[in-house]
Design an enzyme around this catalytic site. Sequence first.
Site, PDB file in Angstrom:
ATOM      1  N   ASP A  79      77.253  24.931  92.696  1.00 13.19           N
ATOM      2  CA  ASP A  79      78.139  25.027  91.542  1.00 13.19           C
ATOM      3  C   ASP A  79      79.403  24.205  91.743  1.00 13.19           C
ATOM      4  O   ASP A  79      80.095  24.327  92.750  1.00 13.19           O
ATOM      5  CB  ASP A  79      78.511  26.489  91.282  1.00 13.19           C
ATOM      6  CG  ASP A  79      77.296  27.319  90.894  1.00 13.19           C
ATOM      7  OD1 ASP A  79      76.747  27.087  89.812  1.00 13.19           O
ATOM      8  OD2 ASP A  79      76.893  28.193  91.686  1.00 13.19           O
TER       9      ASP A  79
ATOM     10  N   ASP B 258      83.463  21.829  96.675  1.00 12.62           N
ATOM     11  CA  ASP B 258      84.605  21.843  95.761  1.00 12.62           C
ATOM     12  C   ASP B 258      85.468  23.094  95.847  1.00 12.62           C
ATOM     13  O   ASP B 258      86.629  23.079  95.455  1.00 12.62           O
ATOM     14  CB  ASP B 258      84.120  21.696  94.314  1.00 12.62           C
ATOM     15  CG  ASP B 258      83.413  22.952  93.812  1.00 12.62           C
ATOM     16  OD1 ASP B 258      82.439  23.392  94.462  1.00 12.62           O
ATOM     17  OD2 ASP B 258      83.842  23.514  92.778  1.00 12.62           O
TER      18      ASP B 258
ATOM     19  N   THR C  11      74.837  27.504  99.687  1.00 11.31           N
ATOM     20  CA  THR C  11      75.283  28.252  98.525  1.00 11.31           C
ATOM     21  C   THR C  11      75.488  29.722  98.850  1.00 11.31           C
ATOM     22  O   THR C  11      74.959  30.219  99.856  1.00 11.31           O
ATOM     23  CB  THR C  11      74.244  28.110  97.387  1.00 11.31           C
ATOM     24  OG1 THR C  11      74.617  28.930  96.275  1.00 11.31           O
ATOM     25  CG2 THR C  11      72.864  28.513  97.857  1.00 11.31           C
ATOM     26  N   GLY C  12      76.224  30.387  98.000  1.00  8.28           N
ATOM     27  CA  GLY C  12      76.345  31.833  98.107  1.00  8.28           C
ATOM     28  C   GLY C  12      75.160  32.556  97.518  1.00  8.28           C
ATOM     29  O   GLY C  12      75.011  33.765  97.691  1.00  8.28           O
TER      30      GLY C  12
ATOM     31  N   ASN D 166      85.193  28.436  99.417  1.00  5.16           N
ATOM     32  CA  ASN D 166      84.154  28.796 100.380  1.00  5.16           C
ATOM     33  C   ASN D 166      83.468  27.572 100.993  1.00  5.16           C
ATOM     34  O   ASN D 166      82.696  27.702 101.941  1.00  5.16           O
ATOM     35  CB  ASN D 166      83.116  29.730  99.748  1.00  5.16           C
ATOM     36  CG  ASN D 166      82.355  29.087  98.606  1.00  5.16           C
ATOM     37  OD1 ASN D 166      82.893  28.275  97.847  1.00  5.16           O
ATOM     38  ND2 ASN D 166      81.100  29.441  98.462  1.00  5.16           N
TER      39      ASN D 166
ATOM     40  N   LYS E  76      79.821  28.921 105.522  1.00  4.54           N
ATOM     41  CA  LYS E  76      78.823  27.860 105.402  1.00  4.54           C
ATOM     42  C   LYS E  76      78.781  27.022 106.675  1.00  4.54           C
ATOM     43  O   LYS E  76      77.708  26.562 107.086  1.00  4.54           O
ATOM     44  CB  LYS E  76      79.120  26.993 104.179  1.00  4.54           C
ATOM     45  CG  LYS E  76      78.886  27.719 102.857  1.00  4.54           C
ATOM     46  CD  LYS E  76      79.071  26.802 101.660  1.00  4.54           C
ATOM     47  CE  LYS E  76      78.803  27.548 100.355  1.00  4.54           C
ATOM     48  NZ  LYS E  76      78.903  26.667  99.169  1.00  4.54           N
TER      49      LYS E  76
ATOM     50  N   ASP F 241      76.994  21.857  98.422  1.00  7.10           N
ATOM     51  CA  ASP F 241      77.233  23.027  97.576  1.00  7.10           C
ATOM     52  C   ASP F 241      76.556  22.817  96.222  1.00  7.10           C
ATOM     53  O   ASP F 241      76.296  21.676  95.819  1.00  7.10           O
ATOM     54  CB  ASP F 241      78.747  23.204  97.412  1.00  7.10           C
ATOM     55  CG  ASP F 241      79.107  24.254  96.392  1.00  7.10           C
ATOM     56  OD1 ASP F 241      78.647  25.405  96.524  1.00  7.10           O
ATOM     57  OD2 ASP F 241      79.843  23.930  95.437  1.00  7.10           O
TER      58      ASP F 241
END
Length: 269
Positions: A10, A219, A42-43, A222, A196, A8
């Site tokens: 962020d 973290d 990631t989103g 998601n 994910k 991930d």
Amino acid sequence: MIKLVAIDLDGTLLNEEKQISARNKEILAQAKNQGVKIVLCTGRPLAAMAHYLTELDLLDSGDYSITFNGGLVQKNDTGEIMAKKVMTIADVEQLTQLAQALSLPLDVLSDGIVYQLPTAPEKQSLYNVLNKVLDFRPGTLLDVKKADVLNKAVIAYAQEELDPKIQEIPNVFHEQFEIIKTRSMLLEFMPKGVTKAYGISLLAEELGITQAEVMAIGDEENDLPMIEYAGMGVAMANAVPLVKESADYLTASNDDDGVAQAIEKFVLV
């Protein structure tokens, strides 16, 4: 033996200043040189993470990313989409009605373009604060209908108002969409089944990599599906409680090179 590390951005690879530390870069380079696939999950769309891929030297043939929370599996060097699962205009119409009922702003993403719909004219979406590199445009459903692809929809608003509104979302929407809080003031809507873990599973199958050979590091809420999917699920010290509880290993925080620590322990040989 770990052959693919899904990471991930962020709160995980990026520190609180949105930077990749020198230590993380060094360890990721060592892992890549060993033949391990380093895959950012990631989103964000690919365009919003290009500078990080450049920093990490992940633009070679054979480098991949999972974008839109698992909605797209892409080749980093060309942007070619290897697999995708996207929204329909009917989905967006339903979510527009929901946002209007909640009196919250709705943004719809089409690759790097964000259409900001007038679902709550008196309230300003905060999505442009969270993702400054995207192309934000005022839009209507007519604009959305003309878009080539509809990746996801988001509500970005102050947490103190957003959180109570989340509780008002009818169950029918949870049955039709993946609804995930990805940051304190960001709620994301994805096609049902898109996580994910879904994106990673498609890539792993393409590469002939088993679940046991996958490490996932994250973290937030998601990140939970990929941490549960991976043979080695790693939670950051700054992760939300649910992610920590589900992880196989708890590493240091995103400000203390937690990604590097986990890869040194389980991947480098």
